[in-house]
Design a protein around this motif. Structure first.
Motif, short mmCIF file in Angstrom:
data_model
loop_
_atom_site.label_atom_id
_atom_site.label_comp_id
_atom_site.label_asym_id
_atom_site.label_seq_id
_atom_site.Cartn_x
_atom_site.Cartn_y
_atom_site.Cartn_z
N ARG A 190 131.10 21.75 -65.13
CA ARG A 190 131.80 21.08 -64.05
C ARG A 190 131.93 19.60 -64.42
O ARG A 190 131.31 19.14 -65.38
CB ARG A 190 131.03 21.26 -62.74
CG ARG A 190 130.88 22.72 -62.32
CD ARG A 190 132.17 23.29 -61.76
NE ARG A 190 132.44 22.69 -60.46
CZ ARG A 190 133.62 22.20 -60.09
NH1 ARG A 190 134.64 22.19 -60.92
NH2 ARG A 190 133.80 21.70 -58.88
N ARG A 243 140.31 29.34 -50.04
CA ARG A 243 140.93 30.11 -51.12
C ARG A 243 140.80 31.61 -50.82
O ARG A 243 140.08 32.33 -51.52
CB ARG A 243 140.27 29.76 -52.45
CG ARG A 243 140.49 28.32 -52.91
CD ARG A 243 141.95 28.04 -53.27
NE ARG A 243 142.40 28.90 -54.33
CZ ARG A 243 142.21 28.66 -55.64
NH1 ARG A 243 141.57 27.57 -56.02
NH2 ARG A 243 142.66 29.49 -56.55
N ASP A 276 133.05 24.04 -53.89
CA ASP A 276 133.88 23.66 -55.03
C ASP A 276 133.40 24.35 -56.31
O ASP A 276 134.20 24.84 -57.11
CB ASP A 276 133.87 22.14 -55.23
CG ASP A 276 134.62 21.40 -54.13
OD1 ASP A 276 135.43 22.03 -53.42
OD2 ASP A 276 134.38 20.18 -53.98
N ASP A 277 132.07 24.38 -56.51
CA ASP A 277 131.52 25.06 -57.68
C ASP A 277 131.80 26.56 -57.64
O ASP A 277 132.10 27.17 -58.68
CB ASP A 277 130.01 24.83 -57.76
CG ASP A 277 129.63 23.39 -58.01
OD1 ASP A 277 130.46 22.64 -58.56
OD2 ASP A 277 128.49 23.01 -57.66
N THR A 278 131.71 27.15 -56.47
CA THR A 278 131.95 28.58 -56.33
C THR A 278 133.40 28.92 -56.65
O THR A 278 133.68 29.90 -57.35
CB THR A 278 131.58 29.04 -54.91
OG1 THR A 278 130.21 28.74 -54.66
CG2 THR A 278 131.80 30.53 -54.74
N ILE A 279 134.32 28.12 -56.16
CA ILE A 279 135.74 28.32 -56.47
C ILE A 279 135.97 28.21 -57.97
O ILE A 279 136.67 29.03 -58.57
CB ILE A 279 136.61 27.32 -55.68
CG1 ILE A 279 136.60 27.68 -54.19
CG2 ILE A 279 138.04 27.30 -56.22
CD1 ILE A 279 137.21 26.61 -53.30
N ALA A 280 135.36 27.20 -58.59
CA ALA A 280 135.52 27.01 -60.03
C ALA A 280 134.95 28.21 -60.81
O ALA A 280 135.54 28.64 -61.81
CB ALA A 280 134.83 25.72 -60.47
N LEU A 281 133.82 28.75 -60.35
CA LEU A 281 133.23 29.90 -61.03
C LEU A 281 134.11 31.13 -60.87
O LEU A 281 134.31 31.89 -61.83
CB LEU A 281 131.83 30.16 -60.49
CG LEU A 281 131.07 31.33 -61.11
CD1 LEU A 281 131.00 31.22 -62.63
CD2 LEU A 281 129.66 31.43 -60.51
N GLU A 285 137.32 31.16 -60.46
CA GLU A 285 138.49 30.95 -61.33
C GLU A 285 138.11 31.20 -62.79
O GLU A 285 138.89 31.77 -63.56
CB GLU A 285 139.03 29.54 -61.14
CG GLU A 285 139.68 29.33 -59.78
CD GLU A 285 140.13 27.89 -59.55
OE1 GLU A 285 141.04 27.68 -58.73
OE2 GLU A 285 139.57 26.97 -60.21
N HIS A 286 136.91 30.79 -63.17
CA HIS A 286 136.44 31.01 -64.53
C HIS A 286 136.27 32.51 -64.82
O HIS A 286 136.63 32.98 -65.92
CB HIS A 286 135.11 30.29 -64.74
CG HIS A 286 134.46 30.57 -66.05
ND1 HIS A 286 134.92 30.05 -67.23
CD2 HIS A 286 133.37 31.33 -66.37
CE1 HIS A 286 134.15 30.47 -68.22
NE2 HIS A 286 133.20 31.25 -67.74
N LEU A 321 128.53 27.14 -66.44
CA LEU A 321 129.88 26.72 -66.12
C LEU A 321 129.91 25.19 -66.14
O LEU A 321 129.17 24.55 -65.38
CB LEU A 321 130.28 27.23 -64.73
CG LEU A 321 131.62 26.73 -64.19
CD1 LEU A 321 132.78 27.37 -64.98
CD2 LEU A 321 131.75 27.04 -62.70
#
Length: 276
Positions: free
Chosen positions: A15, A115, A83-88, A90-91, A13
């Motif tokens: 970032r 979230r 933040d990385d977990t949220i982005a993952l 969402e991905h 992912l």
């Protein structure tokens, strides 16, 4: 198709400052597993296949600067990992049940609080959901000094067996070797050392605001707490969670006593009735 046949290779992912490594296996509702500091995603090497075989998509991810993730980040710790977990999530495009070990449990709390629409439940294994109430500032400084970049790898390698009080995983020696090799990669010891500077203050402040089904799993011998069952009871009380105290296990009960932990986590996941 079984879970082994559906296992993917390492994915990344992107970032803003680097890449986060992850992999998936299985199909069905998503279960995202987050390791603790100093660990790599294969800490879930026994649990992920069991979850996938039970009808879920098991996703395991490395922390920043750990395992196959990049070491190019300028910040590490609970909030950065959240933040990385949220982005993952969402991905991946779907909400998930979060399974967090150690620091990963604090990350799960932060994500669920910030979230909630992305989180369907929490399984907290050996959770660091708050800062210890009785740890002195001197003890904290000594801990961080012990894990300074120059000697983080040998110190962590020597310290690790103490976290596995009780039954050791069947492959403990091989896994310990893998962890040491991961820390030997350029930049990884420094990233690990920076991660040790995190605090769990935010998780401790947010945990009471999280209203998700939860399971707390704690090794009865977990050396991180003077009274591990009491800490598990505190976390469970904040979340209204079920609790499993695992005898003859320390900080990693999911690898030390998989025959006890895996059925409990799979039962918890099925009880959420997530659907496909």
């Amino acid at each position: 198709m079984n879970a082994t046949e559906n296992r993917s290779t390492t994915r990344f992912l992107q970032r803003p400052e680097g890449r986060i490594a992850y992999e998936t296996q299985g199909t069905g509702p998503v279960v995202l597993m987050i390791p603790g500091m100093g660990d790599i995603r294969s800490t879930f090497r026994f649990l992920a296949p069991a979850v996938a075989e039970a009808g879920f998509t098991a996703v395991t991810a490395d922390l920043r600067g750990h395992g196959d993730s990049d070491t190019s980040f300028t910040s590490y710790g609970d909030e950065a990992t959240a933040d990385d977990t949220i982005a993952l999530l969402e991905h991946l495009g779907r909400p998930a049940v979060l399974v967090g070990n150690s620091m990963g449990a604090a990350v799960s709390v932060i994500v669920a609080a910030r979230r909630p629409e992305l989180v369907q439940g929490l399984a907290m294994i050996g959770p660091w959901a708050r800062d210890p109430q009785n740890r002195s500032g001197l003890a904290l400084l000594l801990f961080r000094a012990m894990l300074a970049p120059a000697w983080a790898r040998p110190v962590w390698n020597s310290y690790l067996p103490s976290l596995y009080k009780g039954t050791k995983p069947v492959d403990f020696d091989a896994y310990r070797t893998d962890l040491s090799a991961a820390l030997k990669r350029p930049g990884h010891a420094k990233a690990f050392s920076q991660t040790t500077h995190t605090t769990h203050t935010l998780s401790g402040e947010l945990i009471a605001s999280v209203h998700k089904p939860a399971l707390v799993v704690m090794g009865a011998l977990d050396p991180d707490w003077p009274d591990a069952p009491a800490e598990a009871a505190w976390v469970a009380g904040q979340l209204g969670a079920e609790t499993l105290i695992v005898d003859d296990a320390g900080h990693y009960p999911h690898t030390q006593r998989p025959e006890v932990v895996h059925p409990a986590i799979v039962s918890f996941l099925h009880g959420l009735h997530l659907g496909a």
